[in-house]
Motif scaffolding. Sequence first.
Motif, short mmCIF file in Angstrom:
data_model
loop_
_atom_site.label_atom_id
_atom_site.label_comp_id
_atom_site.label_asym_id
_atom_site.label_seq_id
_atom_site.Cartn_x
_atom_site.Cartn_y
_atom_site.Cartn_z
N ASN A 17 73.82 84.19 41.11
CA ASN A 17 74.43 83.84 42.41
C ASN A 17 73.63 82.80 43.19
O ASN A 17 73.58 82.83 44.42
CB ASN A 17 74.64 85.09 43.27
N TRP B 267 77.63 76.52 40.21
CA TRP B 267 78.72 75.97 39.41
C TRP B 267 78.73 74.44 39.42
O TRP B 267 79.43 73.82 38.61
CB TRP B 267 80.07 76.49 39.89
N LEU C 167 79.76 88.63 35.33
CA LEU C 167 79.99 88.37 36.75
C LEU C 167 80.64 89.58 37.43
O LEU C 167 81.11 90.50 36.77
CB LEU C 167 80.89 87.15 36.91
N GLN D 258 84.60 87.58 40.97
CA GLN D 258 84.28 86.27 40.41
C GLN D 258 84.94 86.09 39.04
O GLN D 258 85.45 85.00 38.74
CB GLN D 258 82.77 86.13 40.26
N MET E 47 87.55 83.18 38.04
CA MET E 47 87.18 82.26 36.96
C MET E 47 88.29 82.15 35.91
O MET E 47 88.68 81.04 35.51
CB MET E 47 85.89 82.73 36.31
N MET F 148 84.96 77.84 42.42
CA MET F 148 84.03 78.85 41.92
C MET F 148 82.76 78.93 42.75
O MET F 148 82.18 80.01 42.91
CB MET F 148 83.71 78.59 40.45
N THR G 72 83.01 81.46 45.37
CA THR G 72 83.01 82.89 45.01
C THR G 72 81.60 83.45 44.86
O THR G 72 81.45 84.67 44.68
CB THR G 72 83.75 83.12 43.67
N ILE G 73 80.59 82.59 44.91
CA ILE G 73 79.22 83.05 44.69
C ILE G 73 78.84 84.12 45.71
O ILE G 73 79.05 83.96 46.92
CB ILE G 73 78.24 81.87 44.74
N LYS H 244 80.24 87.04 45.89
CA LYS H 244 81.37 87.92 46.23
C LYS H 244 81.67 88.88 45.08
O LYS H 244 81.30 88.67 43.97
CB LYS H 244 82.60 87.07 46.54
#
Length: 337
Positions: free
Chosen positions: A124, A129, A302, A306, A310, A331, A334-335, A337
């Motif tokens: 994370n 990404w 993940l 996430q 993805m 993406m 979404t880190i 989450k």
Amino acid sequence: MLKSYVDAGQVADLTDFVKQNPDVTSRYLPAVLKNGEINGKTYALPNNNVQPVVLYFNKDVFAKIGAQPPKTWDELMALVPKFKAAGVAPFSLGGQSKWPDLMWLEYLVERIGGPETFANIAANKPNAWSDPAVADALTKIQQLVDAGGFINGFSSVAADSNADQALLYTGKAAMVLQGGWIYQGMKKDAADFVKNGKLGYTTFPTVSGGKGDPANVVGNPSNFWSISSKATDSQKKAALEYVKSGMFTEADTQALIASGAVPVINGIDSKLAASPDKDFLTYVYGMAKNAPNFTLSWDQALSPAQGDAMLSNLDQIFLKKITPEQFVTTMNATIGK
């Protein structure tokens, strides 16, 4: 997925146990064992068979055009027009199921950027990404789509019903990138194809200029055992005793091999060599045993949120509905989450 349970305090720390029981840790293939570790501590131990993602190919179809399986990405792309000219789809793909798409992204990112790229994503780290290897991999996927690399209508082919592998053994497709587990299905559904040596298998091609070790693999290192942090002392004692003496008995190991699967333990070379499936099992065992790094399938590594995002966005990449840059931006959001 394991990290989510660890972060929530739901699984017990097994670090002291494995330090005090070296016979347990020495049992396992090193690259597989690493996947039970989070931040240097052990929270899970492998419990069955290893399943790397393999590039399968139909030997008869390759012989038809006088080709060899690709060792580099450039060779892979050069094969596409040759197979199309012969009326064969270069690759089968179970696009309806979405998760097979991920194998392409996982291996390309691994070959281009090395295992550190996804390690940062899984940790994370902000904007992980945005690593150039991700956009490069997505671009290569879309170039393969544009070249007609996948079977027509791949988005309606279901891997969950084995339709993607059927396209391989019936000669409608030359190759399929899939997990080691489909060998067991093909033994049943295409027994003559497998028994007569028509099924070929190899590693994913290298990418020119890439940082990844060609021996690194992705896929499912194994299923893992963890112990609930809420277990009583007596329950934990019983579970750990089972891990020490109840797992990978001679009978269990032989049963896995007989099914066409590869146990995740050391010292089984002679057992695999005695199997009717020795060629495939020995090959897969070598992949896992010699891998400097074995990356767990991203959708399992993940968080569920996430992973879902993805797969949905990767599906859009394959369908050419979004750009690599849009995928990366989505993406990154979404880190954590």
